[in-house]
Design a protein around this motif. Sequence first.
Motif, PDB file in Angstrom:
ATOM      1  N   GLN A  19       0.825  -1.201   0.000  1.00  0.00           N
ATOM      2  CA  GLN A  19       0.000   0.000   0.000  1.00  0.00           C
ATOM      3  C   GLN A  19       0.868   1.264   0.000  1.00  0.00           C
ATOM      4  O   GLN A  19       0.386   2.353  -0.243  1.00  0.00           O
ATOM      5  N   GLY A  20       2.157   1.093   0.294  1.00  0.00           N
ATOM      6  CA  GLY A  20       3.114   2.163   0.051  1.00  0.00           C
ATOM      7  C   GLY A  20       3.178   3.270   1.087  1.00  0.00           C
ATOM      8  O   GLY A  20       4.012   4.169   0.961  1.00  0.00           O
ATOM      9  N   LEU A  21       2.336   3.225   2.102  1.00  0.00           N
ATOM     10  CA  LEU A  21       2.383   4.227   3.170  1.00  0.00           C
ATOM     11  C   LEU A  21       1.559   3.740   4.344  1.00  0.00           C
ATOM     12  O   LEU A  21       0.813   2.767   4.246  1.00  0.00           O
ATOM     13  N   LEU A  22       1.712   4.419   5.464  1.00  0.00           N
ATOM     14  CA  LEU A  22       0.878   4.168   6.633  1.00  0.00           C
ATOM     15  C   LEU A  22      -0.170   5.262   6.712  1.00  0.00           C
ATOM     16  O   LEU A  22       0.165   6.446   6.709  1.00  0.00           O
ATOM     17  N   LYS A  23      -1.426   4.852   6.750  1.00  0.00           N
ATOM     18  CA  LYS A  23      -2.506   5.828   6.901  1.00  0.00           C
ATOM     19  C   LYS A  23      -2.568   6.279   8.354  1.00  0.00           C
ATOM     20  O   LYS A  23      -1.951   5.690   9.239  1.00  0.00           O
ATOM     21  N   LYS A  32       6.274  -2.643  -3.521  1.00  0.00           N
ATOM     22  CA  LYS A  32       6.848  -1.656  -2.624  1.00  0.00           C
ATOM     23  C   LYS A  32       7.803  -2.309  -1.631  1.00  0.00           C
ATOM     24  O   LYS A  32       7.734  -3.505  -1.354  1.00  0.00           O
ATOM     25  N   TYR A  33       8.687  -1.481  -1.107  1.00  0.00           N
ATOM     26  CA  TYR A  33       9.630  -1.908  -0.082  1.00  0.00           C
ATOM     27  C   TYR A  33       9.346  -1.148   1.214  1.00  0.00           C
ATOM     28  O   TYR A  33       8.560  -0.190   1.247  1.00  0.00           O
ATOM     29  N   PHE A  34      10.013  -1.576   2.269  1.00  0.00           N
ATOM     30  CA  PHE A  34       9.870  -0.932   3.585  1.00  0.00           C
ATOM     31  C   PHE A  34      10.170   0.564   3.475  1.00  0.00           C
ATOM     32  O   PHE A  34       9.440   1.398   4.019  1.00  0.00           O
ATOM     33  N   GLU A  35      11.248   0.914   2.762  1.00  0.00           N
ATOM     34  CA  GLU A  35      11.608   2.322   2.605  1.00  0.00           C
ATOM     35  C   GLU A  35      10.503   3.119   1.916  1.00  0.00           C
ATOM     36  O   GLU A  35      10.278   4.296   2.224  1.00  0.00           O
ATOM     37  N   ASP A  36       9.789   2.461   0.960  1.00  0.00           N
ATOM     38  CA  ASP A  36       8.695   3.146   0.272  1.00  0.00           C
ATOM     39  C   ASP A  36       7.578   3.507   1.246  1.00  0.00           C
ATOM     40  O   ASP A  36       6.964   4.581   1.144  1.00  0.00           O
TER      41      ASP A  36
END
Length: 794
Positions: free
Chosen positions: A104-108, A145-149
């Motif tokens: 999902q590429g981010l934390l909401k 996606k990766y953790f850094e993303d």
Amino acid sequence: MPTPNLLSFQRDAIEALTKVFVQQWKKAGRQLPIVFKSPTGSGKTLMAAHFIRGLNHLPQWDENKAFIWITFSDDLAMQSRDKFKEYFSNNLENGLLTVADINQGLLKSNDILFLNWQKVVSEAAESRVLRRPKKDDPLYKERGKYFEDVIDGTKAKKREIVLVIDEAHKSKGTRLAQNIIDYIDPKIILHITATPEEADELEAYRQKSFVEVDREPVVAQGLIKEKIVLQSDEDLKGYGKKDLDEVLLDLGLSKREQLKAEFKAMGKEVNPLMLIQLPNDDKELTATGDKTKEEVVSTYLKRRGVSEHKIAKWFDKNKVNLDGIAANDCEVDFLLFKQAAGTGWDCPRAGVLVMFREIKSKKFYTQTIGRILRMPEPHLKDDYNDHPTLRLGYLYTNYKRKEVEIPDQSGNNQPITQKASRKNGIKNVDLPTTYASRVDYGDIPRSMIFQKSFTDSMNSYFGLTSKDLLGAAQKKLEKKGVDTSSSLPNRIVANAEFEDFDQLAYDFVKKGDDVSLEMSINDVEKTFNYLCYKLLKEQSDEQAKYSNIARSWSVLKSATRLWMESVFGPDSDYYYRVFVKDIQQDASSVFRPVITKALRDFKPMREKLIEEKRKKLEQAQTHSFTILDEYGYTDDYEETPQALCALEKFYVLPDYPGRDNELKFKDYIDTKKKEIEWWFKNGDYGKNHLAIPYRNTEDKKDALFYPDWVIRFTDGRIGVFDTKDGNTGTSQETKDKAVALAKWVKQLGKNYVGGIAIFENGIWYCNDGSKYEYIKGKSVNTDKKWKNFEDLLK
């Protein structure tokens, strides 16, 4: 499964965490630490979960944030995630994410990502599959996606990250781990552990962000055992030439059978589990042609007639009979393992641990002892009041005593290594004792009584009766000067951020550009919540003050809502606006003085509620104090000569306040063989010792009082005394205890005596009155309530 009810110490810890979190958030800087130190078995995850969820509803703080919960194994990460689900079911606003959600590429906002350290910090590239490789690396993914993303995407939304490090004493001290922390660059790092790293603890102390749960309330609530009884290498040598491996197993097996018999006698379906930890380097024995410890143990159990289905094994490549092993009534009696069951696995029925020393290393696996610390039935803790054997854990090991480390070890949690048995033939006592929990938290109790009291006070001021319909009631408020229009224009501040709700009025004036707009529905409710909080904080009248605002503001909010709804109808946005508009009039507010009066009116009712709760709790938690068959003592106790002690041996600490005075009293009563059958030196905490409830009038708190001495006189009377020296005898605390002791003795009847004993003029005096006064050098000579102790012996 419903959310477990929070215990008093857990609520206190959650409030403390919330307070220091908001304080840390206000500070400049990043990676600001909070250290949460709490004993094994205290419910660390439960407390942390409620703390995180509670941040969604704070009246004085609302920020855009997300969380990363990181620990040292996949199993523990998923276990923590599942506990959040278990605790809150569908009532959690936080999204619970795993590695499967990385794409999902981010934390909401309010998301919690549960991760295993090794997935992001391992030296081996194949293990840290979540990390973003360089673009020319063959492992680089064109899609996904990766953790850094995820970190980059979250920061792009100007969303702060809070890093929660579970079991913070493990895995985070490496360079790679710090690199990950630096990349996340969280605003706050919450360290959760029973044994924090010294550097983390010191820094948290410096920043006033250290939150600690003491061990005593965790024991008192029946979550964990009181102590570990240790049989070490030095003790085993007393068994002569018998094989020491078998001695360990014999002792463990015998203790397990004893515990099983006691559970059965109580009518409990609890089958105590004996853990057997084998050396991690067990295969070293194979190279020398010796039997491995696994072979030794398996042969021993088979010889003792233990069936295969009664034995579980938990090895990396060999797992047997583990299904349902944590259930109290599971038929498995023994679990063989190496390190697998050391951390993060709970089995409350485990009560005995046989631990074999590593073959080459002296390494001692402290965390394994945590597996025998939990109590099997915390919800039935009072059932165990008169069963001290079941409130202990038992460790048998061929490690040397100095090599053994107990989890959360402190002065009150060292292993038991010395024992004293009750003398044969003495006539025992049976005295009422208690282990009462705290009942007064300085808050407004959640009850219909407060809601009714609040409604009655408000109605009385405005002259409202049950005959007043909504419109008529509203007109009566208008006559008193309340503006009941729904408009709530407010000079708000655009282009400004507010961090400190306590300075909200100041910030409105000083920050940003003034704009006059109608308040949004969301802002109205937030302001209503905040004003309920602020109204309590601003009370200066002692009879209207409630010290625990964190627990009280939501109770006031509920009562206010209920009353406002009775006046204005169900439209909460409307009556919120009326309330907010009036309260913001400050000194001209109509509601402010009425609410102060309502808080005053409830105080007498609150005291009555607390007293009723106190009496019920004392009745529920009152049990019998008797002299036990055996008492255990730690290494730092030393044996002291005695003549009339109820125990075969008298152990005392080498140094503590009041020691000389107490030993002076011991020497005195030890000479009274004609008048005294025996004496017993009481402890100062725990269910094995005599405790009397009293009210500490200085702190305005309920507490327990452990009188120093229990004496059986030869004429059949029982005496309970507390010795003080000339200085401690004058304190208000001593006076409070004296009053409680006198009341307790009177309730028992004429065959009981007791009081405060003080040494003056070379003589022991005793005050057994309910009205206690002591002035050094005067009272024993002028106050008739002070009697020569010799008179009690006649």
